[in-house]
Design a protein around this motif. Structure first.
Motif, PDB file in Angstrom:
ATOM      1  N   UNK A 102     -46.414  30.055  36.870  1.00 51.05           N
ATOM      2  CA  UNK A 102     -45.961  30.072  38.469  1.00 51.05           C
ATOM      3  C   UNK A 102     -44.978  29.365  38.606  1.00 51.05           C
ATOM      4  N   UNK A 103     -44.506  27.774  37.810  1.00 49.26           N
ATOM      5  CA  UNK A 103     -43.547  27.205  37.951  1.00 49.26           C
ATOM      6  C   UNK A 103     -42.263  28.168  37.687  1.00 49.26           C
ATOM      7  N   UNK A 122     -50.786  29.692  29.329  1.00 54.74           N
ATOM      8  CA  UNK A 122     -50.096  28.522  29.994  1.00 54.74           C
ATOM      9  C   UNK A 122     -50.986  28.458  31.874  1.00 54.74           C
ATOM     10  N   UNK A 123     -52.064  27.927  31.445  1.00 51.90           N
ATOM     11  CA  UNK A 123     -52.360  27.302  32.147  1.00 51.90           C
ATOM     12  C   UNK A 123     -52.510  26.082  33.077  1.00 51.90           C
ATOM     13  N   UNK A 266     -49.882  13.509  41.210  1.00 58.69           N
ATOM     14  CA  UNK A 266     -50.299  14.982  40.229  1.00 58.69           C
ATOM     15  C   UNK A 266     -49.036  15.789  40.590  1.00 58.69           C
ATOM     16  N   UNK A 267     -47.899  15.567  42.073  1.00 56.29           N
ATOM     17  CA  UNK A 267     -46.836  16.187  42.054  1.00 56.29           C
ATOM     18  C   UNK A 267     -45.492  15.655  41.733  1.00 56.29           C
ATOM     19  N   UNK A 268     -45.545  14.382  41.457  1.00 57.05           N
ATOM     20  CA  UNK A 268     -44.775  13.522  40.416  1.00 57.05           C
ATOM     21  C   UNK A 268     -45.013  14.641  39.420  1.00 57.05           C
ATOM     22  N   UNK A 269     -46.052  14.997  38.487  1.00 54.86           N
ATOM     23  CA  UNK A 269     -45.849  15.373  37.070  1.00 54.86           C
ATOM     24  C   UNK A 269     -46.040  16.888  37.457  1.00 54.86           C
ATOM     25  N   UNK A 270     -46.644  17.470  38.559  1.00 53.09           N
ATOM     26  CA  UNK A 270     -45.677  19.152  38.076  1.00 53.09           C
ATOM     27  C   UNK A 270     -44.023  18.629  38.299  1.00 53.09           C
TER      28      UNK A 270
END
Lengths: 345, 308
Positions: A102-103, A122-123, A266-270
């Protein structure tokens, strides 16, 4: 006593600082990746664009990474498991369902890598790099056919004692089983005994069982069973190096980036996961570690010598012999592990 | 009102309490740092193995220990004495012994040389011995790799001088592992031997010569007995890390001929058999302990008469 108190208050101070930093996620990110696999240029570009500084810790095998993550409290945000391990990571609940599909940059993903068996749709993960595993040979010393595992499983005299095989269970087992005429995940004990004998016999002609292609640079080894990208790098040093695609069957691999369930950032990782799906950034990964990535349009940004390299472009007539290492049933895997520990000792 | 005996008793109790409180940090450290990990290993070794490494807690099993000595072959469905582990044990013991002897042969003359220098220059020589310690073990091991490889310094020098015309395969052999182990652990031999040689009364050596002893006799009856504690300490300091060495055999041995450290690592890694790994670790500990006890009994007993 006063010294003790000073010490204690110092510890208290440090731990307060630590928790304050983690509360607002900070401008940092921690990547746990294979050795010699992460482009420093990519990290520099990511930091320039987002201000987030990425630190890298390296591992040398899927089992090492898995064992560490299962122990917990690693502080790592992202990990790069191979396809044949991804299912374990997901089932064990070690990964965050970060929905890369969804990115924004997911539109660049090569369609052939979306509905893969290890991560349908690809979840969890996006491709880091993929490649094949086959014989790498110094053709100055060996003139025969290179598209066969016989180079390291039935080595010709000129290569004896000059061969390296990586200590990677599934890669070696897959090749040996296909070479002996079997199918991956076979549990036929009579057949597997033959595979074991073949491997034990072949090992006598090997020099070493280790990671790394550099020993081909110094001619300590003249042949290796190894990864295509590394073969490309070896050819840059010694132009006579060639990489083969065995007709008996060779395996393909893909390492994909995923975010850990207990990631501190996690937000940085996304942001990072989305970042590497941009073609110009995916190309940086390939340009450094010399394997293919899974992003359409990245070829335009790749080094020309790498883009057209025979190591990265399987000849059309040999494509059909490539296969994937699906996860085998536990009882079959135990047989393979048994052969593997016999071989390693 | 308390009488004198009562006051004295209270005082003693308080003193005892204080002693215990002061001792507590040391005791706690020893308990946690020494017995803690051992206890963890012991518990892990008697558990069922987990699916992908790790152990299944609460499921008691002796499979890990059985696998140290017996091997179940899933293909023949037979159980037999496990030869592979034994080979690795013996290889480790042999390599560690040879390493110790080689370190002794090189380390003793080195220590003797330093001990016989003028007092003011000794510390400089010692500094030279300790300098390699400032560099990480891994870096030093890779440096040896650069020396021994096919196009390394040693081979190039031999080819240049015409001794050989084709490079010798030195890297990834037992010889390479041995060279690496001796080099890495040599300071651990030199330092204790030097410490006891330094305290030796060199007038005894002169007295020996005055009484017409040969050089060999002086060495055997005067020098060696008086530095025996150093020789023992040095040998132990070299033998123990050598038998459990991991990095050196891994890098210089090429991963084909394992030592015990590597065998243990295999079980915690791709072997996915943590209980066996834990059991092997404890077995290694037992081997080292037995070797030490035997060694100290045999050497210290005889050397005791010459003690300080």
């Amino acid at each position: 006593m006063r010294n003790l108190l000073t010490g204690l208050s110092a510890i208290a101070l440090v731990s307060t600082l630590g928790s304050a930093a983690s509360a607002q996620e900070g401008k940092v990110l921690s990547l746990y990746n294979w050795g010699n696999y992460t482009s420093p240029e990519l990290l520099a570009k990511f930091e320039a664009e987002t201000g987030i500084k990425v630190t890298v810790t390296e591992y040398d095998s899927n089992d090492t990474a898995l064992a560490k993550a299962r122990a917990g409290g690693t502080g790592f945000d992202m990990v790069v498991p191979s396809a044949n391990f991804m299912q374990i990571w997901i089932e064990e609940g070690l990964l965050l369902e970060s929905r890369p599909d969804q990115m924004e940059n997911f539109k660049n993903m090569d369609a052939r890598w979306i509905d893969v068996s290890w991560d349908q749709g690809r979840h969890y993960s996006v491709p880091w790099q993929w490649g094949t595993i086959g014989p790498v040979v110094a053709t100055e010393f060996y003139k025969g056919d290179i598209n066969t595992h016989a180079i390291w499983l039935d080595p010709p005299e000129e290569l004896e004692g000059k061969i390296n095989v990586p200590p990677e269970k599934n890669d070696v087992m897959y090749a040996a089983i296909r070479y002996m005429g079997g199918e991956w995940c076979t549990g036929d004990k009579e057949f597997l005994k033959g595979v074991r004998d073949k491997l034990l016999d072949a090992k006598q002609h090997w020099l070493s069982m280790d990671y790394g292609i550099e020993r081909m640079d110094s001619r300590d080894t003249l042949a290796q069973f190894y990864y295509n990208g590394a073969a490309f790098r070896a050819r840059e040093v010694n132009p006579d190096i060639r990489y083969g695609y065995p007709k008996e069957g060779y395996s393909m691999f893909m390492d994909s980036v995923a975010i850990l369930a207990d990631a501190p950032h996690p937000e940085n990782a996304k942001l990072f996961v989305n970042f590497i799906m941009a073609p110009e950034n995916a190309a940086l990964i390939s340009n450094f570690a010399t394997y293919s990535n899974g992003i359409l349009g990245s070829e335009a940004f790749m080094r020309p010598d790498l883009k057209d390299a025979p190591e990265l472009n399987t000849p059309a007539e040999l494509v059909e012999f490539g296969g994937w290492q699906d996860v085998c049933p536990t009882e079959v895997d135990e047989l393979y592990t048994s052969i593997w520990t016999d071989l390693m000792q | 009102m308390a009488d004198a005996a009562e006051v004295a008793r209270r005082y003693q109790a308080a003193a005892a309490r204080r002693r215990w409180i002061l001792k507590a940090p040391a005791l706690l450290t020893i308990l946690l740092a020494s017995f803690g990990p051992l206890a963890v290993m012991l518990v892990y070794s008697v558990m069922e193995k987990g699916n992908y490494g790790g152990v299944a807690f609460g499921q008691f099993s002796l499979d890990g220990w059985t696998a140290v000595f017996f091997k179940y072959d899933p293909f023949d469905e037979t159980t037999s004495l496990v030869v592979a582990n034994l080979t690795v044990f013996l290889r480790s013991i042999k390599l560690a012994l040879v390493t110790t002897i080689a370190a002794l042969l090189v380390g003793f003359p080195t220590a003797y040389f330093i001990a016989t220098r003028p007092a003011e220059s000794r510390s400089q020589w010692l500094l030279l011995i300790t300098i390699p310690f400032w560099t990480n073990l891994l870096v030093r091991t890779f440096a040896i790799m650069g020396l021994l490889s096919n196009q390394g310094l040693v081979n190039n020098a031999l080819i240049w001088s015409g001794v050989i015309d084709k490079p010798l395969q030195m890297l990834f052999t037992d010889g390479a592992v041995l060279a690496g182990l001796v080099y890495v652990y040599l300071p651990l031999m030199v330092l204790p031997v030097y410490a006891s040689l330094e305290r030796m009364d060199f007038r005894l050596v002169e007295a020996g010569y005055d009484l017409y002893a040969t050089r060999w006799k002086v060495l055997r009856h005067i020098v060696i007995p008086s530095c025996k504690p150093g020789l023992i300490a040095g040998s132990i300091l070299v033998f123990i890390p050598a038998i459990g060495a991991y990095v050196t055999p891994r890098i210089l041995g090429g991963g084909k001929n394992m030592m015990m450290g590597n065998l243990i690592e295999l079980q915690f890694g791709q072997g996915r058999n943590w209980p066996l790994g834990a059991a092997l670790s404890i077995t290694l500990l037992a081997i080292v302990t037995v070797a030490l006890v035997v060694y100290i009994r045999n050497t210290a007993g005889k050397g005791g008469a010459h003690g300080h």
